[in-house]
Scaffold this motif. Structure first.
Motif: not given
Length: 76
Positions: A19-20, A29-30, A60-62
């Motif tokens: 996946e890119e 989204d990954i 907590e990373a978005v």
């Protein structure tokens, strides 16, 4: 300093995905990003970059950029 391109390549390799992945991509989204990936990511940063990240920082990373910034900031 770690380049964004190298970081993204290392992240894709760690996730074992074709996946890119882009720096401004939402982690949700990954498809391959999950709680196991978070732990693997923390191990990768210690091994590849000699950086120990706080688990809460990773959780907590978005965006992919949030992970990149955490690594760069921890590297000093």
């Amino acid at each position: 300093m770690i380049s964004q391109e190298q970081f993204i390549n290392d992240l894709q390799t760690m996730l074992k995905t074709d996946e890119e992945v882009a720096i401004d991509m939402d982690l949700l989204d990954i498809e391959a990003w999950d709680s196991f990936s978070m732990v693997a990511f923390m191990a990768m940063t210690e091994e590849k970059y000699q950086v120990k990240l706080d688990k809460f920082t990773v959780a907590e990373a978005v965006l992919v950029e949030d992970l990149y910034d955490a690594v760069v900031n921890a590297a000093g």
